[in-house]
Design an enzyme around this catalytic site. Structure first.
Site, PDB file in Angstrom:
ATOM      1  CG  ASP A 152      -1.985  -1.042   1.179  1.00  0.00           C
ATOM      2  OD1 ASP A 152      -2.228  -1.588   0.091  1.00  0.00           O
ATOM      3  OD2 ASP A 152      -2.577  -1.322   2.240  1.00  0.00           O
ATOM      4  CG  PHE A 153       0.429   6.113  -0.959  1.00  0.00           C
ATOM      5  CD1 PHE A 153       1.050   6.470  -2.151  1.00  0.00           C
ATOM      6  CD2 PHE A 153       0.311   7.072   0.041  1.00  0.00           C
ATOM      7  CE1 PHE A 153       1.553   7.750  -2.345  1.00  0.00           C
ATOM      8  CE2 PHE A 153       0.808   8.354  -0.147  1.00  0.00           C
ATOM      9  CZ  PHE A 153       1.424   8.694  -1.342  1.00  0.00           C
TER      10      PHE A 153
END
Length: 269
Positions: free
Chosen positions: A111-112
């Protein structure tokens, strides 16, 4: 050039060149983005001679390296796990040597806001094998969470939790104390407390799938929101000898471990 570069199916050539998995390569072909010696080739049975034919995707020449590249990247927070972003946001491609190793791409995603180990390779076949749902490659995460999970929470994780997209496979949880080196990765100044004064904690979790936001969803289903998340292991690989935002080539034993894992899957063991 390797001795095994005999005429082969175009989608296999593209996978060997690290452009995409075989299935992804087929999509590139059917969309008209692949040319051989200047001509668009969309027929999936087409073959090429790697020693003579010039293959391009979107105008960029593709070649099979003598040896595939495998590298370990320590992903920082604040970048996307993609090789390009139309909105111009930071991506992992900004950190890895794509000019030196054409066809390099990440195996899976983080994820970011998640940090930690990402495997990159130019070997499309290995990447596809590692991501196949039947592979069940172990992945170890460390999470700073709200509250302190109890044994009932851990028992639910061990048995497998039902998520909105189906049941998650059984996981292996552990509560980490501040003597663990991994504790400090997500809680460098301690786990802290929430606004009500309730303590947070650090949890280790080994999962065997790779579904989107899986660790966050599993822990949230137990009532513990993930505040920070880090991956320190992917299959036989451990994140070591690389700084955050940096990369290194896998050493020979690590390469052998990854390729052996894929061979064992192909052999059904």
């Amino acid at each position: 050039m390797n001795d095994d570069l005999y005429p082969m199916r175009l989608q296999r050539f593209l996978a060997r060149a690290g452009v995409a998995s075989r299935r992804g390569s087929e999509r590139l072909m059917t969309s008209g983005r692949v040319r051989v010696n200047g001509d668009v080739v969309s027929e999936l049975g087409s073959k090429v001679d790697p020693l003579r034919d010039v293959v391009t995707v979107d105008g960029k020449e593709c070649r099979i390296q003598e040896k595939p590249c495998y590298l370990m990247f320590y992903k920082p927070a604040g970048c996307l796990t993609t090789m390009s972003d139309p909105q111009g946001r930071p991506t992992v491609a900004d950190f890895v040597p794509t000019e030196e190793y054409p066809g390099l791409y990440p195996v899976g995603r983080l994820d970011f806001d998640t940090t930690g180990l990402l495997l990159f390779t130019t070997n499309g076949n290995v990447g596809q094998d590692l991501l196949h749902p039947s592979s069940h490659v172990d992945k170890h995460y460390v999470a700073l969470v709200r509250g302190v999970p109890d044994e009932r929470d851990f028992d639910r994780l061990r048995k497998g939790i039902m998520l909105e997209d189906g049941p998650a496979s059984p996981a292996e949880p552990e509560l980490l104390d501040d003597h663990s080196p991994l504790y400090r990765v997500v809680a460098p100044r301690g786990a802290g407390c929430d606004r009500g004064g309730n303590p947070n904690s650090v949890v280790g979790l080994t999962i065997h799938e790779g579904r989107k936001h899986q660790v966050k969803k599993m822990l949230m289903a137990c009532g513990h929101k993930v505040l920070r998340l880090h991956r320190d292991a992917f299959g036989p690989l451990r994140l070591r000898n690389v700084a955050e935002g940096a990369w290194r080539l896998l050493d020979p034993p690590e390469v052998e471990a990854i390729e052996a894992l894929c061979r064992s899957r192909e052999n059904g063991s």
